[in-house]
Write a protein that holds these residues in place. Structure first.
Motif, short mmCIF file in Angstrom:
data_model
loop_
_atom_site.label_atom_id
_atom_site.label_comp_id
_atom_site.label_asym_id
_atom_site.label_seq_id
_atom_site.Cartn_x
_atom_site.Cartn_y
_atom_site.Cartn_z
N PRO A 36 -14.76 -12.24 -3.20
CA PRO A 36 -14.66 -11.49 -4.47
C PRO A 36 -13.91 -12.30 -5.53
O PRO A 36 -13.21 -13.26 -5.21
N ALA A 37 -14.07 -11.87 -6.78
CA ALA A 37 -13.43 -12.59 -7.89
C ALA A 37 -11.91 -12.63 -7.71
O ALA A 37 -11.26 -13.64 -7.99
N ARG A 38 -11.34 -11.50 -7.23
CA ARG A 38 -9.89 -11.45 -7.01
C ARG A 38 -9.64 -11.08 -5.56
O ARG A 38 -9.53 -9.89 -5.24
N PRO A 39 -9.59 -12.05 -4.65
CA PRO A 39 -9.38 -11.71 -3.23
C PRO A 39 -8.05 -11.00 -3.04
O PRO A 39 -7.07 -11.32 -3.71
N PRO A 40 -8.01 -9.99 -2.15
CA PRO A 40 -6.78 -9.22 -1.96
C PRO A 40 -5.69 -10.04 -1.26
O PRO A 40 -5.98 -10.97 -0.52
N GLN A 41 -4.44 -9.62 -1.52
CA GLN A 41 -3.30 -10.26 -0.85
C GLN A 41 -3.25 -9.82 0.61
O GLN A 41 -3.58 -8.68 0.91
N LEU A 42 -2.76 -10.70 1.44
CA LEU A 42 -2.61 -10.37 2.87
C LEU A 42 -1.46 -9.40 3.09
O LEU A 42 -0.50 -9.39 2.32
N GLY A 43 -1.56 -8.61 4.15
CA GLY A 43 -0.49 -7.68 4.49
C GLY A 43 -1.00 -6.68 5.51
O GLY A 43 -2.16 -6.75 5.92
N PRO A 44 -0.15 -5.74 5.91
CA PRO A 44 -0.55 -4.77 6.95
C PRO A 44 -1.72 -3.88 6.52
O PRO A 44 -1.90 -3.60 5.34
N ILE A 45 -2.49 -3.45 7.54
CA ILE A 45 -3.65 -2.56 7.31
C ILE A 45 -3.34 -1.19 7.90
O ILE A 45 -2.83 -1.09 9.02
N ALA A 46 -3.69 -0.13 7.16
CA ALA A 46 -3.57 1.24 7.68
C ALA A 46 -4.97 1.83 7.84
O ALA A 46 -5.89 1.49 7.10
N VAL A 47 -5.12 2.72 8.85
CA VAL A 47 -6.39 3.44 9.06
C VAL A 47 -6.10 4.91 8.80
O VAL A 47 -5.29 5.53 9.50
N LEU A 48 -6.76 5.48 7.79
CA LEU A 48 -6.43 6.85 7.34
C LEU A 48 -7.71 7.59 6.95
O LEU A 48 -8.73 6.96 6.77
N PRO A 49 -7.70 8.91 6.75
CA PRO A 49 -6.55 9.79 6.95
C PRO A 49 -6.37 10.20 8.41
O PRO A 49 -5.37 10.83 8.74
N HIS A 50 -7.33 9.82 9.26
CA HIS A 50 -7.17 10.11 10.68
C HIS A 50 -7.71 8.90 11.43
O HIS A 50 -8.80 8.42 11.13
N ALA A 51 -6.94 8.40 12.35
CA ALA A 51 -7.41 7.22 13.09
C ALA A 51 -8.18 7.70 14.31
O ALA A 51 -7.91 8.75 14.85
N SER A 52 -9.20 6.94 14.70
CA SER A 52 -9.85 7.22 15.97
C SER A 52 -9.71 5.96 16.80
O SER A 52 -9.60 4.86 16.23
N ALA A 53 -9.71 6.12 18.11
CA ALA A 53 -9.52 4.95 18.98
C ALA A 53 -10.57 3.89 18.69
O ALA A 53 -10.28 2.70 18.62
N GLU A 68 1.64 1.89 9.81
CA GLU A 68 1.72 3.15 9.06
C GLU A 68 1.57 2.82 7.59
O GLU A 68 1.88 1.70 7.18
N LEU A 69 1.15 3.78 6.79
CA LEU A 69 1.10 3.57 5.35
C LEU A 69 2.52 3.35 4.82
O LEU A 69 3.43 4.11 5.14
N SER A 70 2.71 2.29 4.06
CA SER A 70 4.04 1.97 3.51
C SER A 70 3.86 1.15 2.24
O SER A 70 2.74 0.74 1.92
N PRO A 71 4.93 0.89 1.50
CA PRO A 71 4.80 0.05 0.30
C PRO A 71 4.26 -1.35 0.62
O PRO A 71 3.76 -2.04 -0.27
N GLU A 72 4.36 -1.75 1.90
CA GLU A 72 3.87 -3.10 2.27
C GLU A 72 2.38 -3.10 2.59
O GLU A 72 1.78 -4.17 2.74
N THR A 73 1.75 -1.91 2.73
CA THR A 73 0.33 -1.85 3.10
C THR A 73 -0.50 -2.59 2.06
O THR A 73 -0.34 -2.39 0.86
N ARG A 74 -1.41 -3.44 2.54
CA ARG A 74 -2.28 -4.20 1.62
C ARG A 74 -3.76 -3.91 1.86
O ARG A 74 -4.59 -4.15 0.99
N GLY A 75 -4.09 -3.45 3.09
CA GLY A 75 -5.48 -3.11 3.41
C GLY A 75 -5.55 -1.68 3.91
O GLY A 75 -4.63 -1.19 4.56
#
Ligand SMILES: NC(=O)c1ccc[n+]([C@@H]2O[C@H](COP(=O)([O-])OP(=O)(O)OC[C@H]3O[C@@H](n4cnc5c(N)ncnc54)[C@H](OP(=O)(O)O)[C@@H]3O)[C@@H](O)[C@H]2O)c1
Length: 349
Positions: A36-53, A68-75
């Motif tokens: 993409p034109a602006r590739p995203p920054q690396l960082g932790p990934i969260a799966v929401l609003p409900h995770a499945s195995a 967990e979702l936090s200010p550090e979440t990037r994906g």
């Protein structure tokens, strides 16, 4: 719960069960990501609003750890269309999120979220566009044949009927609205029938395998020659009621209409009237507006209308394909930056 969310819920169930045929379908876009034109920054990934195995495993298979979702979440891998409002809130309160994977090929359920980022200021959004092409195209061809062969009215009779009617698909002129993954697969599946294919798309550019490609501006010019009209385009403001009374009147009375895209593309009252007045051979609708279509809607009483209640891709079919799309995009997020299924928030698909 929307149909889409019911499908995510059952996909989650199906995905966590052991009966999935994980390699049954191929994602035609796999391996064809782009940076993409602006590739995203690396960082932790969260799966929401409900995770499945199953989908959590898909993220881990891509090489990421889930946080967990936090200010550090990037994906963010977001698995609910019904809870699109929550996604909107999360993106407002977590501006560091640079990449969001959405669960469906059509992202019309996230239109409000996407519209806020139409100026390109937001995160990178990817969807499952193209991933469900094989099962959905298979269903589109099944509906096409069912309408031409009059299977819906024939299935409703309960004794031998002295009618020998029905049309053959061979050699017909098929108009497909949309030129994405599903349209590509429909064209491939139609090859043995030696049909003539016209594709109607939004952007300029000829469609491989089609005899002719035109833009939506020329829709009215091609409709009078359409013997089969298959809708496989994204649901956007531009495609809302794309097929309304005027367009239905342009179709020949022997034409078959098939919609596997979204109900919003068709003016359903106008369609019910056209069917009632026998101005159309029949319709095969996998999708309607709203879903579920109320029991009292006029379309249910039309014998030549076959409605399959949004089952072109079942949870058992979509779960493995979505999981593979997630894994590929997690790898892109962490590594080569070649994302598959990039959504343009400005055009809404
Ligand atoms: N029934 C189901 O269960 C089911 C399952 C999956 C998907 N779907 C629906 O099917 C749609 C297509 O899926 P896909 O995977 O093929 O998506 P895709 O690869 O994103 O293709 C979307 C296509 O829509 C076309 N389009 C957008 N606006 C248009 C307009 N105004 N006129 C004509 N064409 C227009 C685009 O044209 P350009 O190529 O010119 O940009 C593009 O080819 C999805 O958006 C979704 O709503 C339904």
């Amino acid at each position: 719960m929307t149909t889409s969310d019911r499908m995510v819920a059952s996909a989650t169930f199906a995905a966590d069960a052991a009966f999935l045929l994980t390699d049954q379908h191929r994602d035609p876009l796999a391996g064809q990501g782009r940076v993409p034109a602006r590739p995203p920054q690396l960082g932790p990934i969260a799966v929401l609003p409900h995770a499945s195995a199953f989908f959590t495993e898909a993220v881990i298979a891509g090489g990421a750890e889930i946080g967990e979702l936090s200010p550090e979440t990037r994906g963010l891998v977001w698995l609910s269309e019904q809870r699109a409002d929550e996604l909107d809130e999360i993106l407002q309160t977590h501006p560091g999120i640079g990449w969001v994977q959405l669960p469906w090929a059509g992202v019309d359920g996230f239109a409000t979220v996407l519209a806020r980022f139409a100026d390109g200021s937001g995160p990178l959004f990817t969807s499952a566009k193209g991933a469900y092409s094989e099962p959905v195209a298979e269903h589109a061809v099944a509906l096409t044949q069912a309408v031409l062969r009059e299977l819906a009215p024939k299935a409703r009779v309960d004794r031998w009927a002295p009618v020998r009617t029905g049309l053959s698909l061979y050699g017909r002129h098929v108009v497909i609205v949309g030129a994405g993954g599903i349209a590509t697969e429909i064209i491939r599946l139609l090859q043995p029938y030696r049909v003539r294919i016209t594709v109607v798309r939004r952007s300029a550019g000829s469609m491989p395998g089609a005899d002719r490609t035109v833009t939506t501006r020329e829709l009215h010019a091609v409709l009078p020659e359409a013997e089969v009209l298959i809708l496989a385009a994204a649901a956007t403001d531009e495609t809302r009621a794309l097929i309304a009374a005027r367009e239905l009147a342009l179709l020949p009375p022997t034409a078959a209409l098939v919609n596997i895209a979204r109900g919003s593309l068709v003016d359903q009252d106008a369609l019910a009237e056209a069917l009632r007045e026998k101005r159309l051979l029949g319709a095969g609708l996998d999708v309607t507006t709203p879903e579920p279509l109320p029991a009292e809607h006029a379309l249910w009483s039309q014998a030549r209308c076959l409605i399959t209640s949004h089952s072109a891709d079942t949870p058992e079919m979509t779960a493995p394909l979505l999981a593979r799309r997630i894994t590929e995009n997690v790898r892109a997020f962490l590594g080569d930056r070649r994302f598959v299924g990039i959504v343009d928030p400005a055009s809404g698909y």
